[in-house]
Design a protein around this motif. Structure first.
Motif, PDB file in Angstrom:
ATOM      1  N   SER A  57      15.442  -3.758   0.210  1.00 40.66           N
ATOM      2  CA  SER A  57      15.928  -3.429   1.549  1.00 40.66           C
ATOM      3  C   SER A  57      15.246  -2.158   2.058  1.00 40.66           C
ATOM      4  CB  SER A  57      17.443  -3.240   1.541  1.00 40.66           C
ATOM      5  OG  SER A  57      17.810  -2.227   0.617  1.00 40.66           O
ATOM      6  N   SER A  58      14.495  -1.492   1.198  1.00 38.57           N
ATOM      7  CA  SER A  58      13.825  -0.241   1.559  1.00 38.57           C
ATOM      8  C   SER A  58      12.348  -0.483   1.842  1.00 38.57           C
ATOM      9  CB  SER A  58      13.949   0.784   0.430  1.00 38.57           C
ATOM     10  OG  SER A  58      15.304   1.083   0.168  1.00 38.57           O
ATOM     11  N   ILE A  59      11.770   0.424   2.581  1.00 39.52           N
ATOM     12  CA  ILE A  59      10.344   0.366   2.904  1.00 39.52           C
ATOM     13  C   ILE A  59       9.572   1.200   1.889  1.00 39.52           C
ATOM     14  CG2 ILE A  59       8.613   1.104   4.587  1.00 39.52           C
ATOM     15  CD1 ILE A  59      10.609   0.423   6.781  1.00 39.52           C
ATOM     16  N   THR A  96       6.099  -6.357   6.092  1.00 38.52           N
ATOM     17  CA  THR A  96       7.304  -5.585   6.410  1.00 38.52           C
ATOM     18  C   THR A  96       7.417  -4.343   5.530  1.00 38.52           C
ATOM     19  OG1 THR A  96       8.689  -6.736   4.801  1.00 38.52           O
ATOM     20  CG2 THR A  96       8.531  -7.691   7.021  1.00 38.52           C
ATOM     21  N   ARG A  97       6.566  -4.251   4.518  1.00 41.99           N
ATOM     22  CA  ARG A  97       6.543  -3.180   3.515  1.00 41.99           C
ATOM     23  C   ARG A  97       7.783  -3.197   2.623  1.00 41.99           C
ATOM     24  NH1 ARG A  97       5.434   2.166   6.751  1.00 41.99           N
ATOM     25  NH2 ARG A  97       5.449   3.055   4.671  1.00 41.99           N
ATOM     26  N   LYS A  98       8.518  -4.315   2.669  1.00 44.04           N
ATOM     27  CA  LYS A  98       9.719  -4.415   1.835  1.00 44.04           C
ATOM     28  C   LYS A  98       9.552  -5.418   0.698  1.00 44.04           C
ATOM     29  CE  LYS A  98      12.939  -3.246   5.554  1.00 44.04           C
ATOM     30  NZ  LYS A  98      14.140  -3.699   6.313  1.00 44.04           N
ATOM     31  N   ASP A  99       8.357  -6.000   0.593  1.00 44.31           N
ATOM     32  CA  ASP A  99       8.171  -6.976  -0.470  1.00 44.31           C
ATOM     33  C   ASP A  99       6.719  -7.044  -0.926  1.00 44.31           C
ATOM     34  OD1 ASP A  99       8.521  -9.853   1.777  1.00 44.31           O
ATOM     35  OD2 ASP A  99       7.022  -8.257   1.673  1.00 44.31           O
ATOM     36  N   SER A 100       6.546  -7.657  -2.073  1.00 46.57           N
ATOM     37  CA  SER A 100       5.209  -7.839  -2.627  1.00 46.57           C
ATOM     38  C   SER A 100       5.215  -9.095  -3.496  1.00 46.57           C
ATOM     39  CB  SER A 100       4.796  -6.627  -3.450  1.00 46.57           C
ATOM     40  OG  SER A 100       3.500  -6.795  -3.984  1.00 46.57           O
ATOM     41  N   PHE A 101       4.010  -9.702  -3.609  1.00 52.10           N
ATOM     42  CA  PHE A 101       3.884 -10.948  -4.355  1.00 52.10           C
ATOM     43  C   PHE A 101       2.730 -10.827  -5.339  1.00 52.10           C
ATOM     44  CE2 PHE A 101       6.618 -13.164  -1.408  1.00 52.10           C
ATOM     45  CZ  PHE A 101       6.464 -12.437  -0.238  1.00 52.10           C
ATOM     46  N   LEU A 102       2.891 -11.489  -6.476  1.00 49.87           N
ATOM     47  CA  LEU A 102       1.818 -11.567  -7.463  1.00 49.87           C
ATOM     48  C   LEU A 102       1.600 -13.027  -7.808  1.00 49.87           C
ATOM     49  CD1 LEU A 102      -0.156 -10.157  -9.504  1.00 49.87           C
ATOM     50  CD2 LEU A 102       1.703 -10.330 -11.178  1.00 49.87           C
TER      51      LEU A 102
END
Lengths: 115, 111
Positions: free
Chosen positions: B26-28, B68-74
């Motif tokens: 939920s954070s940036i 959104t700077r709230k997630d990342s994927f690998l």
């Protein structure tokens, strides 16, 4: 590999005894960290240091103290070990670069069992 | 405290399959990092991401910093036996130098 060593690598101790873990680096990095790793929790920050004699608390600092008298050494002390402090402890180092933190490099870990 | 939700917790895959995992919050975050940990060792950095939308590859591994700077994927393509291990995401908040860690994704390759 970054030059980080931890000692001891394994330790068994009894409840109520003091324990000190040592992290030693040869990279001259400014920042040093102590984490604990437990199943289902990932890595949790205990304390960190941003320079000699400069330390601050992390997320799970209760029951732990640290000291950094030299750039290369960061000591983690359990004043009176409890069974809940049985864990794997990792030291990490990093150098800062402006507002963006550089990569954290990890040591091999110390397995601590408190009986 | 701040939390990262990493999923899945574990994956059983066949050798040669592609793998996807992600972290959300939920954070940036300013920075996203992906680490791999082999049994009995400390985590080792795989990929670092510093800009929203950034897509970075390291061999068969590709990671993306969500816009959104709230997630990342690998993603791992064409998995091989040495890919077995635990993968961690970690994010750096704007306010300090601490990293927030996901709980890890354990990758197991079915024989």
């Amino acid at each position: 590999d970054a030059g980080i060593t931890q000692s001891p690598r394994h330790k068994v101790t009894e409840t109520g005894t003091p324990v000190t873990l040592r992290c030693h680096q040869t990279e001259n990095h400014r920042y040093m960290y102590w984490y604990r790793q437990d199943p289902g929790h990932g890595l949790r920050l205990i304390h960190y240091s941003y320079g000699v004699k400069d330390t601050d608390k992390g997320e799970v600092s209760d029951g732990y103290s640290v000291s950094r008298s030299k750039t290369e050494d960061f000591l983690l002390t359990l004043e009176s070990a409890t069974s809940s402090q049985t864990s794997v402890y990792f030291c990490a180092i990093s150098q800062t670069s402006g507002r963006v933190q550089e990569t954290q490099y990890f040591g091999p870990g110390t397995r601590l069992l408190v009986l | 405290g701040q939390q990262l939700n990493q999923s899945p917790q574990s994956m059983f895959i066949q050798e040669g399959e592609d793998v996807s995992m992600n972290c959300t919050s939920s954070s940036i975050f300013n920075t996203w990092l992906w680490y791999k940990q082999d049994p009995g060792e400390g985590p080792v950095l795989l990929i670092a991401l510093y800009k929203a939308g950034e897509l970075t590859s390291n061999g068969r591994l590709t990671a993306q910093f969500g816009i959104t700077r709230k997630d990342s994927f690998l993603n791992i393509s064409a998995s091989i036996p040495s890919d077995v291990g635990i993968y961690f995401c970690a994010g750096q908040l704007n306010s300090n130098y601490q990293l927030i860690w996901g709980a890890g994704t354990k990758l197991i390759i079915k024989p």
